[in-house]
Design a protein around this motif. Structure first.
Motif, PDB file in Angstrom:
ATOM      1  N   ARG A 169      66.753 -67.919  46.820  1.00 16.16           N
ATOM      2  CA  ARG A 169      66.626 -66.486  47.127  1.00 16.16           C
ATOM      3  C   ARG A 169      66.196 -66.243  48.575  1.00 16.16           C
ATOM      4  O   ARG A 169      66.154 -65.110  49.022  1.00 16.16           O
ATOM      5  CB  ARG A 169      65.627 -65.814  46.179  1.00 16.16           C
ATOM      6  CG  ARG A 169      66.104 -65.754  44.746  1.00 16.16           C
ATOM      7  CD  ARG A 169      65.174 -64.935  43.883  1.00 16.16           C
ATOM      8  NE  ARG A 169      65.302 -65.354  42.502  1.00 16.16           N
ATOM      9  CZ  ARG A 169      66.228 -64.887  41.649  1.00 16.16           C
ATOM     10  NH1 ARG A 169      67.067 -63.964  42.025  1.00 16.16           N
ATOM     11  NH2 ARG A 169      66.289 -65.348  40.411  1.00 16.16           N
ATOM     12  N   ARG A 225      63.870 -55.525  32.491  1.00 22.88           N
ATOM     13  CA  ARG A 225      64.240 -56.843  33.022  1.00 22.88           C
ATOM     14  C   ARG A 225      63.039 -57.466  33.741  1.00 22.88           C
ATOM     15  O   ARG A 225      62.588 -56.952  34.756  1.00 22.88           O
ATOM     16  CB  ARG A 225      65.383 -56.657  34.020  1.00 22.88           C
ATOM     17  CG  ARG A 225      65.729 -57.882  34.808  1.00 22.88           C
ATOM     18  CD  ARG A 225      66.599 -57.523  36.007  1.00 22.88           C
ATOM     19  NE  ARG A 225      67.015 -58.721  36.697  1.00 22.88           N
ATOM     20  CZ  ARG A 225      67.457 -58.744  37.953  1.00 22.88           C
ATOM     21  NH1 ARG A 225      67.557 -57.619  38.646  1.00 22.88           N
ATOM     22  NH2 ARG A 225      67.799 -59.880  38.511  1.00 22.88           N
ATOM     23  N   HIS A 280      72.500 -63.172  48.028  1.00 23.24           N
ATOM     24  CA  HIS A 280      72.463 -64.600  48.345  1.00 23.24           C
ATOM     25  C   HIS A 280      73.844 -65.254  48.326  1.00 23.24           C
ATOM     26  O   HIS A 280      73.965 -66.442  48.581  1.00 23.24           O
ATOM     27  CB  HIS A 280      71.543 -65.308  47.334  1.00 23.24           C
ATOM     28  CG  HIS A 280      70.298 -64.528  47.028  1.00 23.24           C
ATOM     29  ND1 HIS A 280      69.341 -64.274  47.981  1.00 23.24           N
ATOM     30  CD2 HIS A 280      69.877 -63.888  45.896  1.00 23.24           C
ATOM     31  CE1 HIS A 280      68.373 -63.536  47.440  1.00 23.24           C
ATOM     32  NE2 HIS A 280      68.680 -63.284  46.183  1.00 23.24           N
ATOM     33  N   GLY A 293      70.921 -57.070  44.898  1.00 20.21           N
ATOM     34  CA  GLY A 293      70.625 -57.968  43.778  1.00 20.21           C
ATOM     35  C   GLY A 293      71.029 -59.394  44.155  1.00 20.21           C
ATOM     36  O   GLY A 293      70.874 -59.819  45.300  1.00 20.21           O
ATOM     37  N   ALA A 294      71.574 -60.113  43.181  1.00 22.23           N
ATOM     38  CA  ALA A 294      71.916 -61.518  43.436  1.00 22.23           C
ATOM     39  C   ALA A 294      73.028 -61.688  44.463  1.00 22.23           C
ATOM     40  O   ALA A 294      73.164 -62.763  45.070  1.00 22.23           O
ATOM     41  CB  ALA A 294      72.307 -62.194  42.120  1.00 22.23           C
ATOM     42  N   TYR A 307      59.859 -57.294  38.400  1.00 18.11           N
ATOM     43  CA  TYR A 307      60.554 -56.114  38.923  1.00 18.11           C
ATOM     44  C   TYR A 307      59.878 -54.785  38.560  1.00 18.11           C
ATOM     45  O   TYR A 307      60.345 -53.730  38.986  1.00 18.11           O
ATOM     46  CB  TYR A 307      62.007 -56.106  38.433  1.00 18.11           C
ATOM     47  CG  TYR A 307      62.796 -57.291  38.941  1.00 18.11           C
ATOM     48  CD1 TYR A 307      63.007 -57.468  40.306  1.00 18.11           C
ATOM     49  CD2 TYR A 307      63.313 -58.241  38.059  1.00 18.11           C
ATOM     50  CE1 TYR A 307      63.712 -58.563  40.787  1.00 18.11           C
ATOM     51  CE2 TYR A 307      64.025 -59.334  38.529  1.00 18.11           C
ATOM     52  CZ  TYR A 307      64.218 -59.490  39.889  1.00 18.11           C
ATOM     53  OH  TYR A 307      64.919 -60.574  40.365  1.00 18.11           O
ATOM     54  N   ILE A 364      61.356 -61.962  47.963  1.00 19.05           N
ATOM     55  CA  ILE A 364      62.328 -63.042  47.744  1.00 19.05           C
ATOM     56  C   ILE A 364      61.905 -64.350  48.424  1.00 19.05           C
ATOM     57  O   ILE A 364      62.405 -65.410  48.072  1.00 19.05           O
ATOM     58  CB  ILE A 364      63.759 -62.634  48.198  1.00 19.05           C
ATOM     59  CG1 ILE A 364      63.780 -62.160  49.655  1.00 19.05           C
ATOM     60  CG2 ILE A 364      64.334 -61.568  47.277  1.00 19.05           C
ATOM     61  CD1 ILE A 364      65.177 -61.877  50.190  1.00 19.05           C
ATOM     62  N   ASN A 410      70.134 -52.578  47.895  1.00 19.42           N
ATOM     63  CA  ASN A 410      69.534 -53.711  47.205  1.00 19.42           C
ATOM     64  C   ASN A 410      70.694 -54.422  46.519  1.00 19.42           C
ATOM     65  O   ASN A 410      71.139 -54.002  45.450  1.00 19.42           O
ATOM     66  CB  ASN A 410      68.503 -53.257  46.170  1.00 19.42           C
ATOM     67  CG  ASN A 410      67.874 -54.446  45.466  1.00 19.42           C
ATOM     68  OD1 ASN A 410      68.364 -55.580  45.574  1.00 19.42           O
ATOM     69  ND2 ASN A 410      66.800 -54.207  44.725  1.00 19.42           N
ATOM     70  N   LEU A 425      70.433 -54.437  38.230  1.00 17.60           N
ATOM     71  CA  LEU A 425      69.390 -53.453  38.540  1.00 17.60           C
ATOM     72  C   LEU A 425      69.456 -52.260  37.583  1.00 17.60           C
ATOM     73  O   LEU A 425      68.491 -51.494  37.482  1.00 17.60           O
ATOM     74  CB  LEU A 425      69.469 -53.026  40.007  1.00 17.60           C
ATOM     75  CG  LEU A 425      69.066 -54.185  40.941  1.00 17.60           C
ATOM     76  CD1 LEU A 425      69.453 -53.914  42.378  1.00 17.60           C
ATOM     77  CD2 LEU A 425      67.569 -54.463  40.847  1.00 17.60           C
ATOM     78  N   HIS A 442      64.506 -55.247  48.654  1.00 18.13           N
ATOM     79  CA  HIS A 442      64.310 -56.019  47.422  1.00 18.13           C
ATOM     80  C   HIS A 442      62.982 -55.612  46.813  1.00 18.13           C
ATOM     81  O   HIS A 442      61.985 -55.478  47.527  1.00 18.13           O
ATOM     82  CB  HIS A 442      64.294 -57.522  47.709  1.00 18.13           C
ATOM     83  CG  HIS A 442      65.564 -57.985  48.328  1.00 18.13           C
ATOM     84  ND1 HIS A 442      66.720 -58.159  47.605  1.00 18.13           N
ATOM     85  CD2 HIS A 442      65.881 -58.256  49.617  1.00 18.13           C
ATOM     86  CE1 HIS A 442      67.690 -58.529  48.425  1.00 18.13           C
ATOM     87  NE2 HIS A 442      67.200 -58.587  49.645  1.00 18.13           N
ATOM     88  N   LEU A 443      62.995 -55.461  45.509  1.00 10.90           N
ATOM     89  CA  LEU A 443      61.748 -55.120  44.815  1.00 10.90           C
ATOM     90  C   LEU A 443      60.749 -56.269  44.931  1.00 10.90           C
ATOM     91  O   LEU A 443      59.562 -56.059  45.198  1.00 10.90           O
ATOM     92  CB  LEU A 443      62.046 -54.840  43.336  1.00 10.90           C
ATOM     93  CG  LEU A 443      62.968 -53.634  43.096  1.00 10.90           C
ATOM     94  CD1 LEU A 443      63.819 -53.856  41.874  1.00 10.90           C
ATOM     95  CD2 LEU A 443      62.145 -52.370  42.964  1.00 10.90           C
ATOM     96  N   SER A 444      61.250 -57.471  44.710  1.00 11.41           N
ATOM     97  CA  SER A 444      60.369 -58.647  44.722  1.00 11.41           C
ATOM     98  C   SER A 444      60.330 -59.249  46.119  1.00 11.41           C
ATOM     99  O   SER A 444      61.188 -58.964  46.958  1.00 11.41           O
ATOM    100  CB  SER A 444      60.885 -59.688  43.717  1.00 11.41           C
ATOM    101  OG  SER A 444      62.167 -60.151  44.114  1.00 11.41           O
ATOM    102  N   ARG A 487      59.801 -66.764  45.986  1.00  9.60           N
ATOM    103  CA  ARG A 487      60.410 -67.163  44.723  1.00  9.60           C
ATOM    104  C   ARG A 487      61.220 -68.446  44.892  1.00  9.60           C
ATOM    105  O   ARG A 487      60.894 -69.270  45.740  1.00  9.60           O
ATOM    106  CB  ARG A 487      61.256 -65.990  44.207  1.00  9.60           C
ATOM    107  CG  ARG A 487      60.408 -64.723  43.996  1.00  9.60           C
ATOM    108  CD  ARG A 487      61.227 -63.566  43.487  1.00  9.60           C
ATOM    109  NE  ARG A 487      61.829 -63.875  42.199  1.00  9.60           N
ATOM    110  CZ  ARG A 487      62.797 -63.142  41.641  1.00  9.60           C
ATOM    111  NH1 ARG A 487      63.270 -62.064  42.279  1.00  9.60           N
ATOM    112  NH2 ARG A 487      63.296 -63.481  40.469  1.00  9.60           N
ATOM    113  N   PRO A 547      73.960 -55.924  40.972  1.00  7.43           N
ATOM    114  CA  PRO A 547      73.981 -56.339  39.577  1.00  7.43           C
ATOM    115  C   PRO A 547      72.599 -56.482  38.951  1.00  7.43           C
ATOM    116  O   PRO A 547      71.649 -56.921  39.607  1.00  7.43           O
ATOM    117  CB  PRO A 547      74.687 -57.701  39.612  1.00  7.43           C
ATOM    118  CG  PRO A 547      74.633 -58.136  41.030  1.00  7.43           C
ATOM    119  CD  PRO A 547      74.610 -56.896  41.861  1.00  7.43           C
TER     120      PRO A 547
END
Ligand code: DQA
Length: 161
Positions: A117, A24, A86, A82-83, A29, A110, A80, A18, A106-108, A113, A16
């Motif tokens: 996450r 975004r 988690h 997304g949310a 990202y 996690i 990936n 992405l 994951h792009l970031s 953060r 979701p």
């Protein structure tokens, strides 16, 4: 005669939000769109002799369906989530069920953060996790997949001479 086999297919799934990549939270990202990421993956997969199916959905059940459909057809899954990373036991169970090598991306980073996450359900089914390298993480995952990918259970047709 055995015809040269079709390239192994790697399914690359995106969860979701992405679809909003590029606009975004670009400080987190990046500015590349998902279409940019897909194009880079296609170019890189070609150099590795892999085929890819690149998909995105905002819906957990759709991601579960795609994971199930990869069984017997694909050589591995890069995801990936997304949310859903988690929260989703359903995605974890689907990955465990299909018994394909899976890499979580994951792009970031996690772990840098919010605390929520830091936990990933999906990691329990992943052979490895790549995070914090932006879209380059997908390229790294494809490289890693070349060592993990297995020929599908249903091999492509073999033509006799
Ligand atoms: C993400 C990290 C997740 O925590 C977040 O919910 C996303 C994107 C990433 O690629 O960094 O949607 O998976």
């Amino acid at each position: 005669m055995i015809l040269p086999s079709t390239p192994l297919t790697i399914v690359i799934l995106n969860g979701p939000n992405l679809n909003l990549l590029g606009s975004r939270q670009p400080d987190i990202y990046g500015r590349e769109t998902l279409a940019d990421v897909e194009a880079a993956c296609r170019r890189h997969a070609q150099t590795l002799g892999l085929g890819i199916e690149f998909r995105q959905s905002n819906h957990e059940g759709q991601l579960v369906d795609w994971i199930q459909q990869a069984r017997g057809r694909a050589a591995g899954i890069i995801i990936n989530p997304g949310a859903y990373t988690h929260t989703s036991i359903a995605i974890l169970d689907a990955l465990l069920a299909v018994e394909l090598p899976a890499i979580e991306v994951h792009l970031s980073n996690i772990h840098q953060r919010e605390p929520f996450r830091r936990h990933s359900y999906v990691s329990q089914a992943a052979r490895g996790v790549i995070c914090g390298f932006g879209s380059h993480g997908y390229i790294l995952a494809l490289d890693a997949m070349t060592r993990l990918a297995v020929a599908p259970a249903t091999p492509p047709d073999i033509e006799e001479a």
